[in-house]
Design a protein around this motif. Structure first.
Motif, PDB file in Angstrom:
ATOM      1  N   LEU A 186       5.390   1.668   0.166  1.00 13.55           N
ATOM      2  CA  LEU A 186       4.307   1.407  -0.742  1.00 13.55           C
ATOM      3  C   LEU A 186       3.010   0.832  -0.500  1.00 13.55           C
ATOM      4  N   ARG A 187       1.864   1.395  -1.007  1.00 13.33           N
ATOM      5  CA  ARG A 187       0.425   0.789  -0.670  1.00 13.33           C
ATOM      6  C   ARG A 187       0.580  -0.952  -1.291  1.00 13.33           C
ATOM      7  N   LEU A 188      -0.540  -1.443  -0.517  1.00 16.92           N
ATOM      8  CA  LEU A 188      -0.462  -2.918  -0.889  1.00 16.92           C
ATOM      9  C   LEU A 188      -0.987  -3.170  -2.290  1.00 16.92           C
ATOM     10  N   GLY A 189      -1.898  -2.284  -3.082  1.00 13.06           N
ATOM     11  CA  GLY A 189      -2.196  -2.126  -4.363  1.00 13.06           C
ATOM     12  C   GLY A 189      -0.895  -2.207  -5.166  1.00 13.06           C
ATOM     13  N   ASP A 190      -0.256  -1.034  -4.909  1.00 15.83           N
ATOM     14  CA  ASP A 190       1.014  -0.952  -5.650  1.00 15.83           C
ATOM     15  C   ASP A 190       1.886  -1.923  -5.724  1.00 15.83           C
ATOM     16  N   ILE A 191       1.903  -2.621  -4.601  1.00 16.91           N
ATOM     17  CA  ILE A 191       2.828  -3.726  -4.435  1.00 16.91           C
ATOM     18  C   ILE A 191       2.263  -4.925  -5.399  1.00 16.91           C
ATOM     19  N   ALA A 192       1.193  -4.934  -5.290  1.00 19.70           N
ATOM     20  CA  ALA A 192       0.380  -6.278  -6.116  1.00 19.70           C
ATOM     21  C   ALA A 192       0.666  -5.896  -7.664  1.00 19.70           C
ATOM     22  N   ASN A 193       0.626  -4.697  -8.024  1.00 14.18           N
ATOM     23  CA  ASN A 193       0.901  -4.040  -9.338  1.00 14.18           C
ATOM     24  C   ASN A 193       2.103  -3.697  -9.875  1.00 14.18           C
ATOM     25  N   LEU A 194       3.212  -4.113  -9.022  1.00 13.26           N
ATOM     26  CA  LEU A 194       4.467  -3.885  -9.418  1.00 13.26           C
ATOM     27  C   LEU A 194       4.966  -4.628 -10.670  1.00 13.26           C
ATOM     28  N   GLU A 195       5.549  -3.741 -11.543  1.00 21.40           N
ATOM     29  CA  GLU A 195       6.123  -4.175 -12.862  1.00 21.40           C
ATOM     30  C   GLU A 195       7.691  -4.673 -12.804  1.00 21.40           C
ATOM     31  N   SER A 196       7.944  -5.596 -13.237  1.00 19.40           N
ATOM     32  CA  SER A 196       9.486  -6.062 -13.153  1.00 19.40           C
ATOM     33  C   SER A 196      10.549  -5.074 -13.512  1.00 19.40           C
ATOM     34  N   GLU A 197      10.311  -4.264 -14.318  1.00 17.67           N
ATOM     35  CA  GLU A 197      11.117  -3.171 -14.678  1.00 17.67           C
ATOM     36  C   GLU A 197      11.187  -2.109 -13.617  1.00 17.67           C
ATOM     37  N   ALA A 198      10.124  -1.820 -12.975  1.00 17.82           N
ATOM     38  CA  ALA A 198      10.028  -0.825 -11.867  1.00 17.82           C
ATOM     39  C   ALA A 198      10.857  -1.438 -10.872  1.00 17.82           C
ATOM     40  N   MET A 199      11.451  -2.383 -10.696  1.00 16.82           N
ATOM     41  CA  MET A 199      12.070  -2.958  -9.380  1.00 16.82           C
ATOM     42  C   MET A 199      13.521  -2.263  -9.464  1.00 16.82           C
ATOM     43  N   GLY A 200      13.935  -1.765 -10.442  1.00 23.31           N
ATOM     44  CA  GLY A 200      15.222  -1.265 -10.418  1.00 23.31           C
ATOM     45  C   GLY A 200      16.370  -2.069 -10.164  1.00 23.31           C
ATOM     46  N   PRO A 201      17.458  -1.626  -9.614  1.00 25.86           N
ATOM     47  CA  PRO A 201      17.138  -0.161  -9.048  1.00 25.86           C
ATOM     48  C   PRO A 201      17.537   0.976  -9.910  1.00 25.86           C
ATOM     49  N   PRO A 202      16.899   2.096  -9.653  1.00 27.51           N
ATOM     50  CA  PRO A 202      16.457   2.269  -8.434  1.00 27.51           C
ATOM     51  C   PRO A 202      14.869   2.010  -8.714  1.00 27.51           C
ATOM     52  N   LEU A 203      14.203   1.431  -7.765  1.00 28.24           N
ATOM     53  CA  LEU A 203      12.743   1.372  -7.662  1.00 28.24           C
ATOM     54  C   LEU A 203      11.861   2.394  -7.921  1.00 28.24           C
ATOM     55  N   VAL A 204      11.080   2.303  -8.874  1.00 29.35           N
ATOM     56  CA  VAL A 204      10.149   3.311  -9.406  1.00 29.35           C
ATOM     57  C   VAL A 204       8.883   2.617  -9.909  1.00 29.35           C
ATOM     58  N   CYS A 205       7.768   3.255  -9.568  1.00 33.63           N
ATOM     59  CA  CYS A 205       6.694   2.877  -9.967  1.00 33.63           C
ATOM     60  C   CYS A 205       5.363   3.848 -10.014  1.00 33.63           C
ATOM     61  N   TRP A 206       4.270   3.529 -10.832  1.00 35.09           N
ATOM     62  CA  TRP A 206       3.259   4.348 -10.979  1.00 35.09           C
ATOM     63  C   TRP A 206       2.128   4.117 -10.150  1.00 35.09           C
TER      64      TRP A 206
END
Length: 267
Positions: free
Chosen positions: A139-159
């Protein structure tokens, strides 16, 4: 007002030649020229849509490669972020955290100082988690900084914010990933609320990547930056025999060609 400082003219009077001179200013590196051009293209696309300028003066502007020296044109060689590098960085951060804990205990009678020390501690905790997450997921730094709690999974899913597309990376080193993420705060919508605000602020966004590069240098890891973790993730996937189209999907790339670039020798 900002455009006036660049061109000396009003918005509607700006010509492509003026933008080209600013983009291709003497002494400006290739990457910076590309960034400047991208900024101006986005800006004038917006202004054109609002009918504030016509025609769009950026349409004829390109990066002038002829004015660049050979060393400026050549891509930088990637220095892989190896497992040993990650271990060294994490050990350095752990030592910093232990030192900050000792200072906090010593300064309990001074709330203001303790507050600042706790901010520094939270910053180091973020980089510890972010380095592992990127190493394991790409994951990019920006995507990690914007990770939502529900996205952490499992499985890990993010926009992913860069492509505005759904990304579900293949998690490498599952045990390391789970160990680094199991204590993260998930009570709110975002895992790293403070870092998210910092990333969304255009003035402080660039500071974040600089912090990590500085942290690596302090740990004795010269020449490494956060994106090296993402490059190394793609190459590890290749070593495991994962097909390039799947790697491209894991990383949220716009094309397989971009993934092939990551799997090469330069960035």
């Amino acid at each position: 007002a900002w455009l006036s400082t660049v061109t000396g003219d009003a918005c509607c009077e700006i010509q492509s030649e003026q933008i080209s001179r600013w983009v291709n200013s003497e002494g400006i590196k290739l990457t910076t020229r590309k960034i400047r051009l991208a900024i101006m293209r986005h800006l004038f696309k917006y202004l054109s849509a609002r009918e504030l300028v016509a025609p769009n003066p950026c349409l004829l502007v390109t990066v002038d490669y002829n004015s660049l020296a050979h060393t400026q044109k050549e891509s930088r060689v990637v220095k892989p972020f190896t497992d040993d590098d990650l271990k060294k960085l994490l050990a350095f951060i752990e030592a910093r955290l232990a030192s900050l804990d000792d200072k906090i205990n010593e300064m309990l009678q001074f709330p203001i100082i303790v507050g600042r020390l706790e901010e520094r501690r939270a910053n180091h905790e973020f980089w510890k988690a972010a380095a592992v997450i990127s190493r394991c997921t790409g994951l990019r730094l920006g995507d990690i900084a914007n990770l939502e709690s529900e996205a952490m999974g499992p499985p890990l899913v993010c926009w992913t914010r860069k492509r505005h597309k759904r990304v579900q990376p293949h998690v490498l080193w599952r045990e390391l990933y789970e160990q680094a993420t199991k204590f993260l705060c998930r009570s709110g919508q975002y895992v790293f609320e403070a870092k998210r605000k910092m990333y969304l602020n255009g003035r402080t966004r660039s500071v974040m990547s600089g912090q990590f590069t500085k942290l690596c240098a302090q740990a004795g890891l010269e020449g490494l930056h956060f994106h090296c973790l993402r490059y190394q993730y793609s190459r590890k996937c290749r070593e495991l025999g994962i097909p390039t189209p799947h790697i491209s999907e894991f990383m949220g790339h716009s094309s397989v060609e971009m993934t092939e670039h990551y799997l090469g020798e330069t960035c």
